[in-house]
Design a protein around this motif. Structure first.
Motif, PDB file in Angstrom:
ATOM      1  N   LEU B  45     -21.294  -5.967 -14.001  1.00 40.12           N
ATOM      2  CA  LEU B  45     -22.268  -6.609 -13.110  1.00 40.12           C
ATOM      3  C   LEU B  45     -21.353  -6.861 -11.933  1.00 40.12           C
ATOM      4  N   ALA B  46     -20.322  -7.601 -12.260  1.00 38.06           N
ATOM      5  CA  ALA B  46     -19.686  -8.031 -10.830  1.00 38.06           C
ATOM      6  C   ALA B  46     -19.107  -6.899  -9.918  1.00 38.06           C
ATOM      7  N   GLU B  47     -18.679  -5.591 -10.482  1.00 37.83           N
ATOM      8  CA  GLU B  47     -18.412  -4.535  -9.909  1.00 37.83           C
ATOM      9  C   GLU B  47     -19.626  -3.963  -9.034  1.00 37.83           C
ATOM     10  N   THR B  48     -20.658  -3.849  -9.776  1.00 44.01           N
ATOM     11  CA  THR B  48     -22.048  -3.277  -9.068  1.00 44.01           C
ATOM     12  C   THR B  48     -22.341  -4.104  -7.989  1.00 44.01           C
ATOM     13  N   GLN B  49     -22.181  -5.722  -8.250  1.00 44.31           N
ATOM     14  CA  GLN B  49     -22.600  -6.434  -7.065  1.00 44.31           C
ATOM     15  C   GLN B  49     -21.680  -6.455  -5.849  1.00 44.31           C
ATOM     16  N   ALA B  50     -20.363  -6.226  -6.366  1.00 40.38           N
ATOM     17  CA  ALA B  50     -19.294  -6.131  -5.074  1.00 40.38           C
ATOM     18  C   ALA B  50     -19.508  -4.774  -4.411  1.00 40.38           C
ATOM     19  N   THR B  51     -20.178  -3.628  -5.080  1.00 42.84           N
ATOM     20  CA  THR B  51     -20.165  -2.512  -4.514  1.00 42.84           C
ATOM     21  C   THR B  51     -21.365  -2.448  -3.578  1.00 42.84           C
ATOM     22  N   GLN B  52     -22.327  -3.072  -4.232  1.00 39.66           N
ATOM     23  CA  GLN B  52     -23.683  -3.227  -3.305  1.00 39.66           C
ATOM     24  C   GLN B  52     -23.335  -4.127  -2.111  1.00 39.66           C
ATOM     25  N   ILE B  53     -22.665  -5.101  -2.052  1.00 43.14           N
ATOM     26  CA  ILE B  53     -22.238  -6.015  -0.917  1.00 43.14           C
ATOM     27  C   ILE B  53     -21.502  -5.230   0.134  1.00 43.14           C
ATOM     28  N   GLU B  54     -20.400  -4.617  -0.506  1.00 40.46           N
ATOM     29  CA  GLU B  54     -19.388  -3.610   0.365  1.00 40.46           C
ATOM     30  C   GLU B  54     -20.356  -2.772   1.110  1.00 40.46           C
ATOM     31  N   ALA B  55     -21.219  -1.924   0.663  1.00 43.95           N
ATOM     32  CA  ALA B  55     -21.955  -0.887   1.099  1.00 43.95           C
ATOM     33  C   ALA B  55     -22.892  -1.434   2.131  1.00 43.95           C
ATOM     34  N   ARG B  56     -23.435  -3.044   1.820  1.00 44.77           N
ATOM     35  CA  ARG B  56     -24.565  -3.251   2.852  1.00 44.77           C
ATOM     36  C   ARG B  56     -23.737  -3.576   4.220  1.00 44.77           C
ATOM     37  N   VAL B  57     -24.687  -3.387   5.316  1.00 45.99           N
ATOM     38  CA  VAL B  57     -24.251  -3.759   6.552  1.00 45.99           C
ATOM     39  C   VAL B  57     -24.677  -4.945   6.909  1.00 45.99           C
ATOM     40  N   SER B  58     -23.648  -5.989   7.417  1.00 43.75           N
ATOM     41  CA  SER B  58     -23.839  -7.563   7.534  1.00 43.75           C
ATOM     42  C   SER B  58     -24.509  -7.698   8.933  1.00 43.75           C
ATOM     43  N   THR B  59     -25.655  -8.384   8.909  1.00 44.37           N
ATOM     44  CA  THR B  59     -26.356  -8.916  10.192  1.00 44.37           C
ATOM     45  C   THR B  59     -26.062  -9.853  10.763  1.00 44.37           C
ATOM     46  N   VAL B  60     -25.707  -9.987  11.704  1.00 44.45           N
ATOM     47  CA  VAL B  60     -24.880 -11.153  12.464  1.00 44.45           C
ATOM     48  C   VAL B  60     -25.774 -11.340  13.616  1.00 44.45           C
ATOM     49  N   GLN B 192     -18.987 -12.169   3.026  1.00 43.96           N
ATOM     50  CA  GLN B 192     -18.634 -10.854   3.575  1.00 43.96           C
ATOM     51  C   GLN B 192     -18.691 -10.598   5.129  1.00 43.96           C
ATOM     52  N   ALA B 193     -19.813 -11.190   5.469  1.00 43.04           N
ATOM     53  CA  ALA B 193     -20.176 -10.960   6.994  1.00 43.04           C
ATOM     54  C   ALA B 193     -18.912 -11.802   7.958  1.00 43.04           C
ATOM     55  N   ARG B 194     -18.588 -13.011   7.330  1.00 42.35           N
ATOM     56  CA  ARG B 194     -17.529 -13.638   7.831  1.00 42.35           C
ATOM     57  C   ARG B 194     -16.117 -12.953   7.965  1.00 42.35           C
ATOM     58  N   GLY B 195     -15.849 -12.304   6.581  1.00 44.60           N
ATOM     59  CA  GLY B 195     -14.808 -11.644   6.569  1.00 44.60           C
ATOM     60  C   GLY B 195     -14.630 -10.592   7.523  1.00 44.60           C
ATOM     61  N   ARG B 196     -15.852  -9.795   7.658  1.00 46.81           N
ATOM     62  CA  ARG B 196     -15.857  -8.572   8.617  1.00 46.81           C
ATOM     63  C   ARG B 196     -15.245  -9.065   9.943  1.00 46.81           C
ATOM     64  N   LEU B 197     -16.353 -10.079  10.432  1.00 45.76           N
ATOM     65  CA  LEU B 197     -16.100 -10.787  11.712  1.00 45.76           C
ATOM     66  C   LEU B 197     -14.691 -10.991  12.028  1.00 45.76           C
ATOM     67  N   ARG B 198     -14.196 -11.769  11.154  1.00 51.66           N
ATOM     68  CA  ARG B 198     -12.718 -12.361  11.244  1.00 51.66           C
ATOM     69  C   ARG B 198     -11.743 -10.934  11.312  1.00 51.66           C
ATOM     70  N   ALA B 199     -12.121  -9.960  10.481  1.00 53.92           N
ATOM     71  CA  ALA B 199     -10.982  -8.815  10.600  1.00 53.92           C
ATOM     72  C   ALA B 199     -11.118  -8.283  12.076  1.00 53.92           C
ATOM     73  N   GLU B 200     -12.335  -7.944  12.551  1.00 54.47           N
ATOM     74  CA  GLU B 200     -12.401  -7.496  13.836  1.00 54.47           C
ATOM     75  C   GLU B 200     -12.029  -8.551  15.014  1.00 54.47           C
ATOM     76  N   LEU B 201     -12.376  -9.480  14.856  1.00 52.26           N
ATOM     77  CA  LEU B 201     -11.761 -10.472  15.991  1.00 52.26           C
ATOM     78  C   LEU B 201     -10.330 -10.407  16.016  1.00 52.26           C
TER      79      LEU B 201
END
Lengths: 246, 735
Positions: B45-60, B192-201
């Motif tokens: 379940l955790a893996e499925t959720q993590a995969t789903q979150i990873e695949a999803r594009v974050s809306t900011v 996840q969105a925050r992580g992606r923003l931090r990485a790019e910034l």
């Protein structure tokens, strides 16, 4: 081997369940312990069997003090009560082998005894079914076999026919007679007076923890002037046969 | 004890249990199904959720203007960010941000560097006193955070990126550009969105700093200043051991205990309820034989359940665990073996406790009501192992069951120490034996077995018996309770200095309870403590043994040499910190333990164990004496000394002899530790010199010879009465 009970008493909190009993049972003799419910029959028999420690008094089997040397005395006693149950998830054959080993019987002797008792008490048809699936008559026959298995010198039977039908009860009566013929002493408790009349050599009338009279049936009747044991018992405990106080 | 009968009872109980579907399901069915289900379900379940979150594009939502180069970086496909302008921003807020009415909050003040005077040494003046603590001021209203919280919570966007109005000019002017990210840490896709923003910034900032350094001809790393790399040195096994030791062992022990829960009630209360207990009591069996047979059956069922749990867990982790979690949960087979081995003492204690408590119950329901709190009592401490910082220490090594769970944890992460492991196993054995004794005591009370009730004190045989003698059960129970009390009491006394702690432990925690027990239970004082006039030869033998036993036993120390820290602590304790006068040393380190410990061990305990026979009584008492010193390194020497002291008392019938020998032994060692030449001779790598050991052995042999020639209690038929009526240590001796 003679059973000798001297001044046996048991107190529960403030109640004297048994208040000093003396009695003897010789080999080849059936002694009946008669009394109504609550007279102290079960407590007395448990103390004699080495299950319940007495508050006072001693129990001898021959020269053996049952309570001083229980491990030596218990193999010479067979105990059976009307409410004794069996292990639900063992078969009658397994129950017999289990108790035979607990009584330290040699394997070949145990095997022979189990086979004999299964035949005598007609247990064969259900010997390998789980006890939980047996009728009450079948269970009690298995219990008799268990109590007689190690060929004890003394049999203590606490209302063994209670809650049994006529056919099942007759198995027990036959077995008791057979064991008397083999020279075993039998101490038998019941509140069914008729059963005692035709089975017992001697009778002890027990009331409120005391033996109020004892002797052969004809002696008891002669002393009380009554025509049957029920009336004799009632007269000894101060009640007229009709149910009113004398 | 006739083991053939114990075996017969054991076999019958196991046969009956194996025919009970309920127990079989609890024993084997549940673990076989549970672990794969939990692990597969949980990690899958955790893996499925993590995969789903990873695949999803974050809306900011971007509230403010983004400089074109930053917008390009954040809008790149690899960033998986979808930027939406002003989404969810209230009109008034948007206006305030655009006009600069809402500006970036001031930066937190930075700590100024420590003032270093020209000479290079820090300013010696004392620091200004810290201001008195005051309540923190209430946070001012923040309309920006409120608006961002509303839009993120409504899941309209995953995060809000606020760019203050001056961002573009600041970046262009080589000044600090400021942004703010608003996100909801409880929502995984928001994090996840925050992580992606931090990485790019972060990437954008690195590129910006590098460009500025180049434009201003500064060396690379000028702005960054310091690069810090962290490396986790814990090997994968240790990490896996931590996960296993903390969490899984908790579940494992709970599940395995459940296996013994029902049989323990079934074999006791269940047997009463079914009316078969009376039949069993008719058979020529002792209470000990019945309880041993039943105990072995419950323990075996517990162990089978434990084995099924460990096997199922091992199979789950090695075969079924998803690839992502495999490294974290990969364990060597030895780890499972250790867990199972330590489950032996855990289940030993719990099975005995379940059985002892179950025997009190009238019927199965009553049994459940009584045993469930005991189960919880064991389960809760095991749960404590999951608390951070909860480790196996001398203090926790005496906590029943918790100590074993902590030992499993310590062994799996490779941090177990011999000393605490020893204490854990010793105390666990004592607790287990206590529980079995209690169960046997309950079974010996036919009144309890036939459904009656008695007081706990009567049932456990702890009622007052004026004129009676302590028995082995009493002695063992008293010692076990004393041991636990002594251990925690001495920890408590530690803060009172060496002298105070020693006196408190000896007189307060050993002598007082010992005297109290003898008086309280009405045991004959003089006989229990062997208060007889000692024979002259006995005293001479005691003196010889007292001055030589320590040296004779010293080679035993070399078999398992104690660590240097323990030796130093012992020396400090023996010398009372090195400040007390010699006569105080003799009184406190010599005479005091001689009196107090001898009253307990060669007095009450030897008197209690006397019924076991001469040598079993002496050796069991010596074993207690050795265990009492709570050190695996001192186990053998103290056992030998205890046996000699026990024999002294048995032989002479007088406690005075063992008091003398014990006091001389302690006083001599303490004096030698103080005396510099002797301390140097013993301080070498070889410990006590061999010549001293030989001399000590000669002294002990001479003492033993003298004692054999002494017409003491034993010589007058002390062994002839194993019931202790007139023989043994309590025997009068006029010789």
């Amino acid at each position: 081997m003679e059973l000798r009970v001297e001044g046996l008493a048991r107190r529960f909190d403030q109640v004297n369940a048994v208040a000093g009993i003396d009695l003897t049972v010789k080999g080849g003799e059936i002694v009946g312990l008669l009394g109504p419910n609550g007279a102290g029959k079960t407590t007395t028999l448990r103390m004699i069997a080495g299950i319940l420690p007495p508050s006072a008094g001693r129990v001898f089997l021959g020269e053996l003090d049952v309570w001083a040397r229980p491990i030596e005395a218990k193999p010479r006693i067979g105990f059976l009560s009307g409410d004794t149950q069996l292990y639900q998830r063992l078969t009658p054959r397994e129950v017999l082998f289990y108790f035979g080993r607990l009584y330290s019987m040699a394997e070949d002797r145990l095997t022979r005894r189990v086979a004999l008792l299964i035949e005598q008490l007609e247990i064969g048809s259900f010997a390998d079914r789980l006890c939980g699936a047996l009728s009450s008559g079948q269970r009690q026959r298995t219990n008799i076999a268990r109590a007689f298995l190690h060929e004890p010198d003394l049999l203590i039977l606490d209302e063994p026919t209670s809650a049994l039908d006529v056919v099942s009860g007759s198995f027990i009566v036959e077995a008791i007679r057979r064991e008397r013929a083999a020279g075993r002493g039998i101490l038998f408790s019941t509140h069914v007076m008729g059963e005692a009349e035709y089975l017992c050599d001697r009778i002890c009338l027990l009331h409120e923890g005391r033996i109020v009279d004892a002797g052969r049936l004809e002696e008891l009747l002669a002393r009380s002037g009554c025509r049957n044991l029920t009336d004799a018992f009632l007269s000894r405990v101060g009640r007229s046969p009709g149910g009113t106080a004398s | 004890m006739r083991f053939s009968l114990v075996w017969t009872i054991f076999r019958k109980e196991i046969a009956e249990t194996l025919r009970d579907r309920r127990t079989l399901i609890m024993m084997i069915g549940l673990p076989v199904v549970l672990y794969p289900l939990v692990v597969l379900g949980g990690t899958g379940l955790a893996e499925t959720q993590a995969t789903q979150i990873e695949a999803r594009v974050s809306t900011v939502a971007v509230w403010g203007a983004l400089p074109p180069e930053l917008a390009a970086a954040l809008g790149a496909e690899a960033a998986k960010l979808k930027l939406v302008e002003w989404t969810g921003a209230p009109a008034e807020l948007r206006s305030d941000l655009e006009t600069g009415r809402i500006a970036a909050p001031p930066l937190p003040p930075r700590d100024p560097p420590a003032a270093v005077p020209p000479g290079g040494t820090p300013d010696p003046s004392p620091p200004a006193p810290a201001p008195a603590p005051t309540a923190p001021p209430a946070a001012p209203p923040d309309p920006l955070a409120d608006a961002a919280r509303a839009v993120v919570s409504s899941r309209e966007v995953d995060a809000v990126l606020v760019t203050w109005s001056a961002l573009g000019p600041d970046l262009a002017g080589d000044r600090l550009g400021r942004l703010a990210i608003y996100y909801d840490s409880v929502r995984p896709d928001s994090s996840q969105a925050r992580g992606r923003l931090r990485a790019e910034l972060d990437d954008f900032r690195t590129a910006l700093v590098t460009r500025r350094e180049q434009e201003h001809a500064l060396p690379p790393g000028f702005a960054r200043g310091l690069d810090v790399a962290s490396t986790d040195v814990a090997p994968p096994q240790r990490k896996a051991g931590h996960v296993f030791g903390v969490g899984i062992s908790f579940l494992l022990i709970l599940m395995s205990l459940m296996g013994g829960f029902y049989p323990s009630i079934d074999f006791t209360a269940g047997e009463k309820e079914r009316g078969t207990m009376q039949t069993l009591l008719c058979a020529p069996l002792s209470a000990a034989e019945i309880i041993c047979g039943k105990f072995l059956a419950v323990w075996s069922i517990c162990l089978i359940t434990g084995l099924a749990n460990v096997a199922s867990l091992a199979a789950t982790f090695s075969r079924i665990v998803p690839a992502g979690a495999r490294d974290m949960l990969r364990l060597e087979p030895s780890a499972y073996a250790i867990t199972f081995l330590l489950f032996l003492p855990v289940s030993f204690i719990t099975s005995a406790a379940f059985l002892a408590v179950g025997a009190f119950a009238k019927d199965f329901k009553d049994g459940q009501n009584l045993v469930t709190p005991v189960y919880m009592l064991f389960a809760l401490p095991i749960g404590l192992t999951m608390l951070p910082g909860m480790e196996l220490t001398p203090a926790t090594s005496f906590a029943p069951v918790l100590n074993l769970a902590l030992l499993i944890k310590a062994l799996l992460v490779g941090e177990a120490r011999l000393e605490t492991a020893f204490l854990t196993l010793v105390s666990s054995f004592a607790y287990g034996a206590l529980a079995i004794l209690a169960a046997a005591q309950v079974f010996a009370r036919e009144q309890v077995l036939l459904g009656g009730r008695e007081s706990l004190r009567t049932t456990l045989g702890l009622e007052r018996r004026p004129g009676g003698r302590p028995g082995p059960t009493f002695a063992f129970v008293f010692f076990s309770v004393m041991l636990a009390g002594l251990f925690y009491g001495s920890l408590w006394a530690e803060g009172r200095g060496v002298l105070g702690a020693l006196l408190l432990v000896q007189y307060g925690l050993i002598l007082t309870p010992t005297l109290g027990a003898v008086l309280g239970f009405g045991f004959p004082f003089a006989e229990t403590f062997a208060l007889r006039r000692p024979p002259a030869r006995g005293l001479a033998a005691a003196a010889l043994i007292g001055v030589s036993a320590w040296a004779a036993a010293s080679p035993l120390v070399r078999l398992l040499p104690p660590p240097e820290s323990l030796v130093k602590a012992m020396e400090k304790s023996l010398a009372l910190g090195g400040e007390a006068p010699l006569w105080v040393l003799w009184l406190v380190v010599g005479l005091t333990p001689g009196l107090c410990e001898e009253a307990l061990f060669r007095g009450l305990l030897l008197s209690g164990f006397r019924r076991l026979g001469k040598w079993p009584a002496i050796l069991v008492t010596a074993g207690c004496f050795a265990v009492y010193h709570t050190s695996v390194y001192r186990l053998l020497p103290t056992f030998v000394l205890g046996a000699l002291l026990g024999w002294l008392v048995w032989r002479t019938g007088s406690l005075a002899c063992s008091v003398l020998a014990h006091a001389l032994n302690n006083a001599l060692i303490a004096t030698l530790v103080r005396w510099e030449p002797a301390a140097q001779a013993m301080g070498g790598s070889g410990g006590v010199p061999l010549s001293w050991s030989v001399a000590g052995l000669v002294g002990v042999i001479a003492g033993v010879w003298l004692l054999r020639e002494t017409p003491g209690a034993e010589g007058r038929g002390g062994d002839a009465d194993p019931q202790g009526g007139s023989g043994g240590p309590g025997r009068a001796n006029a010789g």
